[in-house]
Write an enzyme that holds these catalytic residues in place. Sequence first.
Site, short mmCIF file in Angstrom:
data_model
loop_
_atom_site.label_atom_id
_atom_site.label_comp_id
_atom_site.label_asym_id
_atom_site.label_seq_id
_atom_site.Cartn_x
_atom_site.Cartn_y
_atom_site.Cartn_z
N ASP A 106 4.94 -10.78 6.63
CA ASP A 106 4.27 -9.50 6.81
C ASP A 106 4.59 -8.63 5.59
O ASP A 106 5.42 -8.96 4.75
CB ASP A 106 4.71 -8.84 8.14
CG ASP A 106 3.71 -7.81 8.61
OD1 ASP A 106 3.71 -7.48 9.81
OD2 ASP A 106 2.89 -7.33 7.79
N TRP A 107 3.94 -7.49 5.54
CA TRP A 107 3.99 -6.58 4.38
C TRP A 107 5.44 -6.26 3.98
O TRP A 107 6.14 -5.56 4.72
CB TRP A 107 3.24 -5.30 4.73
CG TRP A 107 3.16 -4.31 3.63
CD1 TRP A 107 4.15 -3.47 3.20
CD2 TRP A 107 2.02 -4.04 2.80
NE1 TRP A 107 3.71 -2.69 2.17
CE2 TRP A 107 2.40 -3.01 1.89
CE3 TRP A 107 0.73 -4.52 2.71
CZ2 TRP A 107 1.53 -2.50 0.92
CZ3 TRP A 107 -0.14 -4.01 1.76
CH2 TRP A 107 0.26 -3.02 0.88
#
Length: 731
Positions: free
Chosen positions: A267-268
């Site tokens: 994820d980011w």
Amino acid sequence: MVGQSLRFAEWGAEIDARVEALLGQMTLEEKVGQMVQIHLGTLGRVEGEERIRRGQVGSVLSLYGAAEINRLQRIAVEESRLGVPLLIGNDVIHGYRTIFPIPLAESCTWDPGLVEEAARIAAEEASADGTDWTFAPMVDICHDPRWGRIAEGAGEDPFLGAAMARARVRGFQAGDLSSRRKLAACPKHYVAYGAAEAGKDYNTVDISERTLRDVYLPPFKAAFDEGAGTVMSAFNEIGGVPASANPLTLGTILRQEWGFKGVVLSDWNAIGELIAHGFAADLKEAARRSVLAGVDMDMVADAYHDHLAELVREGNVPLAIVDEAVRRVLRLKMMLGLFEQPYTDESLAEKVILKAEYREKALDLARRSMVLLKNDGLLPLGRDVKEIALIGPLADDHHEILGCWHRIGSDQDTESVLDGLRAVLPPATKVTHVRGCDLEGGEEPDLAGVARAAQDADVAIVVVGEGEAMSGEAHSRAYLGLPGQQQALLEAVHATGTPVAVVLMSGRPLAIPRLVEQVPAVLQAWHGGIRAGRAVADLLVGAANPSGKLTATWPRTEGQIPVYYAHKNTGRPVGGDSIPQFHKPNWSLHIDEVNAPLFPFGYGLSYTTFEYRDLEVETPEVDRDSTLVVGATVANTGDRAGDEVVQLYVRDLVGSVTRPVKELKSFRRISLDPGEKARVRFEVLVEQLAFHGLGTLPGQRMEYVVEPGEFKVWIGPNSAEGLEGEFRVLG
Ligand code: GLC
């Protein structure tokens, strides 16, 4: 429902050969490049394009529009040394431009076929505009409505969650294999992100491995069994080990036990966040721990870009791990047809996006997702009402109904409740619209104004709830009532004595016992997408009959959370109907609130009534490799046609470990005319009753098994009621 799903779990020797040939030409820097995903807004366009030119970017996210994507793709394909095309990833969560209801609402249709169609439409629109990969379906199970991201998933139940995960993967990845009209699916957030303590986003998760395997992992397994090509690792830690560097979940379970061959995307900046977690001293250590655990691609942290080649050259990361990650990325690109067709036909999007049939599907899904929570007979209104007072901050709203993660969805494409009522009511109907207050409580509410409007009307429709930014990522709430001054607004309308129908719009269950007590009708409309307003109007007047059923329990108060139907019995059970007693003997309850929720999992009313009769357990004794068969008759005992979601639950009375008091094991949506009845017969493979028990081998601490013993079974309209039977699983 749609074409053969593109199963990323299967590819041919031809692709393998092409991957090996390409891999053999790549420098270490070019290999690492395939493991890097960038965001131009963060990195900067110049630096981003330069890296692409150097073959040091595998994927770009949050980029929209075929022309712009083609421009970037040309740099990768025509200006870099090996011409490897980019993967364009976007959050196509509940539609691309045709925005459907939020996924939690979609799950309340209990109609996987319909949800699959919506995902197919999203794939048609997004792929026509250059997107190859969607960061969806979000399959996080959640028992805590304080968590804002409950809006993005399919609620609290692993069985229903798995059904919705499969449907959405099929929809995204299906389509003509030769065309580019599909999206690689990316179930997320792997794993147990929805178990964040206090429902606070990004917060610590500390659950047993048994709960991890029996509750949070099943929807992911279902998505991979349906052929999902990628998965996104989560921000949260799990018992001290962050999900984006977790050898148990990313290695042992995902690769060894399940044999998943797809791409793991972090994820980011989740790799970068290992530093804040206190799990890595610096970005280089973070890169090492993530890649060794099994993360193939780094979303925007630049951990791999900055340090992976060095880690390999120093001997701290085996080259073989990098090669395997790159193989997965190249295979995905080849299976998507990117090498043959790297560019998107720029004339396609305008022909595909927001097609009339897509808008109709959005309306159909919105109507079926809405849940009638209460109706003392006020609804349906019919079309003969002379004067309606339409009140509330969401009554003529064109934005909030898009819901969280609507990305490029546009207010211009939406219909408000006021638009919908004007479309379905005769022109002579007087509709007086008064907004009354804002959502957050910044404005003084116009209590006199709404009272005046309600005073003169035959009925008041009050549309209240949450704004789209009050749920979704990073938007958890500690209080689950109506935000701002909306309850005061409702009280002012209620005080006039005019009958009130409340339409709720929210991204989550709300704790609103007083509101439900006060008014004769409550319709939960969620954030219903571009056609929400028309869907509400159709349901209010009776042009359509509500059929949605809750997939997440609604608490009476935050103090009950976590509250969910598949809870354990404990050693001191008192049942849902406990009454607050300040001197009750020592039972598992709150002395100041009942145990029962406001509305249970599976609950939803209709304008007709359904009766359940004649439950029959056709197989009172079953072997572990056989099929349980249970049937019941469902009759429409009302005066109008309607859909009913018939649900089957079981309870394993005694296990090698404690078992939930109920578990959903099948469901079916049926349509019945007035007076019609149907025999609904469920066939449940006994193997579906398996769970992670203690195991029978000496020293074994966990084994996925069906254990023999006595079971209860129910067929009913929701998790709190139904006809009861029993059966035995033989040893
Ligand atoms: C976010 C979200 C994830 C999303 C990603 C890319 O922070 O957690 O769900 O897909 O970033 O936008």
